[in-house]
Scaffold this active site. Structure first.
Site, PDB file in Angstrom:
ATOM      1  N   CYS A   1       2.598 -23.976 -80.823  1.00 38.42           N
ATOM      2  CA  CYS A   1       2.319 -22.517 -80.522  1.00 38.42           C
ATOM      3  C   CYS A   1       3.396 -21.863 -81.486  1.00 38.42           C
ATOM      4  CB  CYS A   1       2.694 -22.324 -79.060  1.00 38.42           C
ATOM      5  SG  CYS A   1       1.823 -23.337 -77.794  1.00 38.42           S
TER       6      CYS A   1
ATOM      7  N   LEU B   1      -1.347 -22.484 -78.821  1.00 35.00           N
ATOM      8  CA  LEU B   1      -2.304 -23.495 -79.255  1.00 35.00           C
ATOM      9  C   LEU B   1      -2.531 -24.551 -78.118  1.00 35.00           C
ATOM     10  CD1 LEU B   1      -4.271 -24.655 -81.402  1.00 35.00           C
ATOM     11  CD2 LEU B   1      -2.455 -25.646 -82.573  1.00 35.00           C
TER      12      LEU B   1
END
Length: 649
Positions: free
Chosen positions: A2, A55
């Site tokens: 992320c 993500l």
């Protein structure tokens, strides 16, 4: 995997709504790192805000959202990376009566940091990570980065505000942020082609070094410490090597790598692997395929230019292993299309030209998978770089020569342009013919002219500009670990010393930064099993003959690979992930280069002295030497400055 960003300012200076909007806007700059979800958490009374982009890889539900507040409500985390032994961490916490709400590794990391303290927790993690952990009771912020520097973490103060996050691009939306080029860091960048930690290109902001954490207390005081020290680990291991016979060593490494790869195959999304056809990526792919019930998806890049293309080797390895293989042929048109985006993806100037194929292979892989395993780290751990062998040979051959005959030999090597040396090299058998022989001949000439001791030889081999201060106006190059005289005491062996210097500079600040930015630009998570810290510790304990033998590096890693792939498919001279930048600059990229290196632009910009830069460009056009390695850092800085609106000085 992320992206996160945060700031810590004056308590009560901003309201909750304003802080939330600001954190969300800053995090939006990192959308490519986390296209699946966004979040923000703020505490106006403490002056802290966290922004996040997700993500989703493990536990795709809302239970994995960040920033995440602990079950007790005392702690908050914003975390980038993967801790592969999170199930073990979770079981240990459950045995201590901790209860979990979801199944993400984020929750295990958060609760471990709260229960055990950050330093004790990170010492138990196996993985790659960078995070910000807020202890509300103590009003203490802790920033931590993984042992090898796989995941990035920037931090520092500007305008009375502490900034921290995955990439500095996220800071641009804060009203206190004032981007100003650090000229000393720029000088270091010209030498290396990247800005070495702990510096960044921006004044007041740097990179947290690998294996380190920093605590910022309620009174603003900062406490930095190293929880994992590669230098002491490597030094002690190199003085007390393990006693293993060949077969036992192969078995031990095979077991460690199998576990490292297996742990990195855990994901709730599709995964695959990058494949160059070399030793490192082939070993990772082979161990993936050996532990997979279906063909692993593999991805490689090819070039039309001879001397740069490894795609046929990758294809043969993929066919042997039975993977689902995809290949992309790269041309100068791909480079032209990519150039305008590189500066926004690499939000510091970055001049390793292999960023181009790395970005392209990442984009290709992302169309098929969300996670890709990479073979990075094998050269540093198992003495694979050609420069290790050549540096030792050069020092043994020429180190005792007087300066005058060395300079005379250098003049002979420079007398013929690279194209002539390329032509002459064709007389050598393919098995020993060096790729880009002309470039190497001219690089050797530069080395011979500046050899004073072993460490100076190494610095010359890894330098783009040998005297950056003569190019950067007002820049004083910081002297980092490469100039540390105590390294000779810690690592008496020259190869050990070079491996260590690469492991703490080139590996995190070039190789891993390149892979992180290229993969995250397209929302792809890249995992690096060879850099499992257990593999790293084992590799440093090996005697030199386990790494280099018979004139080849990575001997032990090759033995593991040969259990899966025949030697004939991978036994060839090392090429690296090279790009034909020299030809592209004279051809398809010439107009772009001319515009960025125009004398009036360089003069008005105020960062570079035009004469040495223009001289290198003229020499490159004339074919009088290998100048692309000096030109590319200047080009990428100027392109970066233009993309981010950094004005002249």
């Amino acid at each position: 995997m992320c992206g996160f960003v945060g700031f810590l300012g004056e308590p009560g200076a901003l309201g909750a709504d304003e802080m939330t909007r600001l954190a969300a806007r800053m995090a939006a700059r990192l959308e490519s790192r986390g296209p699946d979800d966004a979040g923000a958490w703020v505490s106006p009374s403490a002056g802290i805000a966290l922004g996040f982009r997700r993500l989703a890889i493990i536990d795709l539900t809302a239970a994995g959202r960040q920033p995440m507040v602990s079950a007790s409500g005392r702690s908050v985390i914003a975390y980038n990376g993967e801790v592969y032994n999170f199930a073990d961490i979770r079981r240990a916490l459950e045995a201590e009566k901790h209860r979990f709400r979801g199944g993400s590794d984020t929750e295990a990391v958060l609760e471990a940091c709260e229960a055990w303290g950050v330093e004790r927790a990170v010492s138990r993690f196996v993985g790659m990570f960078a995070f910000a952990f807020w202890d509300a009771d103590a009003r203490r912020l802790t920033l931590a980065r993984d042992r090898l520097g796989i995941k990035p973490l920037y931090w520092g103060r500007r305008g009375g505000v502490l900034f921290f996050g995955s990439q500095p691009k996220a800071f641009f939306d804060h009203p206190a942020w004032r981007p100003e080029v650090d000229r000393d860091a720029l000088a270091a960048y010209l030498r290396h082609g990247y800005v070495p930690a702990p510096h960044s290109i921006f004044k007041g902001v740097g990179k947290l070094e690998p294996g380190c954490l920093v605590e910022i207390g309620a009174d603003g005081t900062e406490s930095r410490r190293r929880y994992w020290d590669l230098r002491s680990l490597a030094r002690d291991a190199s003085r007390d090597r393990v006693a293993l016979d060949d077969e036992a060593a192969v078995e031990a490494l095979d077991g460690l790598l199998r576990d490292a790869v297996k742990r990195r195959m855990v994901a709730d999304v599709p995964l695959g692997a990058f494949l160059s056809g070399g030793i490192d990526s082939s070993t990772v792919l082979a161990l993936m395929q050996a532990q997979s019930g279906r063909p692993v998806k593999s991805f490689s890049i090819g070039f039309d230019e001879a001397g740069y293309d490894e795609s046929r080797h990758a294809r043969r390895v993929a066919e042997h292993l039975g993977t689902d293989h995809t290949e992309l042929r790269v041309t100068h048109d791909h480079a032209l299309a990519l150039l305008p985006r590189l500066a926004s993806w690499f939000d510091e100037p970055f001049a390793d030209a292999s960023q181009i194929p790395t970005c392209l292979v990442s984009g290709m892989a992302r169309r098929h998978v969300t996670v890709a395993l990479s073979g990075d780290g094998g050269d540093e751990l198992f003495a694979g770089y050609n420069r290790y062998r050549w540096a030792r040979l050069l020092w043994r051959s020429f180190g005792s020569w007087p300066r005058l005959p060395r300079s005379a030999l250098a003049a002979v090597l420079r007398a013929a342009p690279p194209s002539v040396w390329d032509l002459l090299s064709r007389a050598l058998p393919p098995s020993v013919r060096p790729p880009q022989a002309g470039d190497k001949a001219h690089a050797l000439a530069g080395v011979l002219s500046s050899m004073t001791d072993e460490d100076a030889l190494y610095r010359r081999l890894v330098s783009q500009w040998k005297d950056p201060e003569a190019v950067v106006r007002g820049g004083r190059e910081p002297r980092g670990v490469l100039w540390d005289p105590a390294l000779r005491r810690d690592f008496a062996d020259f190869t050990d010393r070079m491996q260590f210097m690469d492991a703490v500079t080139y590996l995190p600040d070039d190789i891993l930064a390149k892979v992180d930015r290229a993969s995250m630009a397209v929302g792809l998570e890249a995992r690096v099993p060879l850099l499992d810290h257990r593999v790293v510790e084992f590799a440093w304990s090996l005697p030199p003959a386990m790494k280099a033998r018979g004139g080849q590096g990575k001997w032990l890693l090759r033995q593991v690979l040969r259990r899966h792939v025949p030697e004939r498919l991978t036994d060839r001279p090392k090429m690296g992930f090279g790009v034909p930048i020299d030809r592209w600059l004279r051809g398809a990229l010439r107009d772009w280069t001319e515009s960025l290196l125009a004398e009036d632009r360089l003069r008005d910009g105020g960062y570079f002295r035009p004469a040495p830069v223009r001289g290198a460009w003229a020499g490159h056009l004339a074919g009088s030497g290998s100048h692309q390695y000096r030109l590319w850092p200047v080009l990428m800085f100027e392109a970066w400055r233009e993309a981010w609106g950094i004005g002249g000085a």
